[in-house]
Design an enzyme around this catalytic site. Sequence first.
Site, short mmCIF file in Angstrom:
data_model
loop_
_atom_site.label_atom_id
_atom_site.label_comp_id
_atom_site.label_asym_id
_atom_site.label_seq_id
_atom_site.Cartn_x
_atom_site.Cartn_y
_atom_site.Cartn_z
N HIS A 24 -16.73 1.65 -0.50
CA HIS A 24 -15.75 1.29 0.70
C HIS A 24 -16.45 1.42 2.13
O HIS A 24 -16.41 2.48 2.56
CB HIS A 24 -14.35 1.88 0.66
N HIS A 53 -12.77 -1.65 6.57
CA HIS A 53 -11.21 -1.22 7.01
C HIS A 53 -11.39 -0.10 8.13
O HIS A 53 -10.00 0.47 8.06
CB HIS A 53 -10.53 -1.35 5.72
N TYR A 59 -12.64 2.65 7.74
CA TYR A 59 -12.77 4.20 7.14
C TYR A 59 -14.09 4.72 7.39
O TYR A 59 -14.90 3.99 8.25
CB TYR A 59 -12.40 3.99 5.59
C1 FNR Z 1 -4.82 -3.25 0.35
N1 FNR Z 1 -6.32 -3.63 0.80
C2 FNR Z 1 -7.10 -2.58 0.27
N2 FNR Z 1 -8.37 -2.76 0.79
C3 FNR Z 1 -9.44 -2.07 0.25
O1 FNR Z 1 -10.56 -2.43 0.55
N3 FNR Z 1 -9.07 -0.95 -0.48
C4 FNR Z 1 -8.13 -0.56 -0.72
O2 FNR Z 1 -7.56 0.48 -1.29
C5 FNR Z 1 -7.02 -1.38 -0.24
N4 FNR Z 1 -5.47 -1.17 -0.42
C6 FNR Z 1 -4.82 -2.06 -0.21
C7 FNR Z 1 -3.27 -2.01 -0.71
C8 FNR Z 1 -2.13 -2.94 -0.61
C9 FNR Z 1 -0.99 -2.57 -1.12
C10 FNR Z 1 -2.71 -4.28 -0.26
C11 FNR Z 1 -1.76 -5.36 0.14
C12 FNR Z 1 -3.89 -4.58 0.36
C13 FNR Z 1 -6.72 -4.97 1.17
C14 FNR Z 1 -6.87 -5.85 0.26
O3 FNR Z 1 -7.82 -5.50 -0.86
C15 FNR Z 1 -7.28 -7.20 0.60
O4 FNR Z 1 -8.36 -7.19 1.24
C16 FNR Z 1 -6.27 -7.75 1.66
O5 FNR Z 1 -4.98 -7.50 1.01
C17 FNR Z 1 -6.29 -9.49 1.73
O6 FNR Z 1 -6.39 -10.11 0.47
P1 FNR Z 1 -5.08 -10.78 0.12
O7 FNR Z 1 -3.82 -9.71 0.20
O8 FNR Z 1 -4.56 -11.79 1.22
O9 FNR Z 1 -5.37 -11.28 -1.05
#
Ligand code: FNR
Length: 353
Positions: free
Chosen positions: A176, A179, A181
């Site tokens: 990761h 975002h 982090y």
């Molecule tokens: C996330 N996202 C996310 N990204 C990541 O890199 N690690 C994570 O643990 C999480 N956790 C997470 C929890 C929840 C409930 C959501 C809705 C989203 C972001 C996710 O992986 C994704 O990149 C974004 O939600 C955009 O894609 P969608 O939702 O438009 O398909």
Amino acid sequence: MARLFEPFTQRDLTLRNRIAVAPMCQYSAVDGLPDHWHLVHLGSRATGGAGAVLAEATAVSPEGRISAQDTGIWNDAQVAAWQPITAFIEAQGAVPGVQLAHAGRKASVHQPWRGGGPLTAVEGAWATVGPSALPFDDGWHVPQALDEAGLRKVIADFRAAAQRALDAGFKLVEVHGAHGYLLHQFLSPLSNHRTDNYGGSFDNRTRLLREVVAAIREVWPEGLPVWLRISATDWAEGGWNAEESVELARQVKLLGVDLIDVSSGGLVPHVKIPLGPGYQVPFAAQIRREADIPTSAVGLITEAAQAEAILAEGAADVISIARESLRDPYFPRRAAHELGASIQAPVQYQRAW
Ligand code: FNR
């Protein structure tokens, strides 16, 4: 033949199709241990037909958790708790993956449904770390800038976590680096004000991430892929950007990263992001084209035809689906139906297909 349902092979691992369930924090673990919720949640998406199911951002150390309810992979009890989950995902024909994470200055917060803000001391806040003593936002924890010993510990924690992920039965690890982090905090000049070997130049800001990847590759089998999720841009003046993302992709490819999972944002609060269907796809396309590395596209991809078009135009090799797979764990089956592809149902469900 729908491209979305072509198998995808990297090293000795084959995904049965190009759909990956993106990592999604559930904020529902105790002591970092995944439990029945995680089994049913991840297991449903494996029976739903995805090629890979990635477990949520899973902390490499207790202080690296976003919330106290994050899953972890820093001890043997957690390895044992993950084992039945990875076995179930695999038995359904999906590849079990895990995202290895450290939250850095964005650690020690409430679950989103409790507001997501920083914990107070009474609520059990813990000391956070980062590249520099700069908080994420007003009122957030001021992290302690990691010293040399702290940096060595982060690298060792990622290495040990990869070893444990293997023992836990995962076949794919994703670092990761997105975002906002910890690893992203080092990449961006907006959060990294260091004057040592880990700050300043592009080489210095990317050093920790490169060392983490190299450490993981020391223990992760040759035959299994490593993915890296990055935020291609901070969407902010003076921040990390797409050109740097391309150069980083070129460099980590040489270190054994097999795919860049291309997201964006998360480092700077309150920035304007041009949200819309597939809004991050151009970054996946640029990185794939300019760094010559497979990519995964993610972000507001919700339709089968849309996913198919992204693959057809050569923007990505894998489509990661997050929220649409929460709304519909059977998205891959729906997509196969719409694209005229065949997909196997669990034998127990065949009478309904
Ligand atoms: C996330 N996202 C996310 N990204 C990541 O890199 N690690 C994570 O643990 C999480 N956790 C997470 C929890 C929840 C409930 C959501 C809705 C989203 C972001 C996710 O992986 C994704 O990149 C974004 O939600 C955009 O894609 P969608 O939702 O438009 O398909």
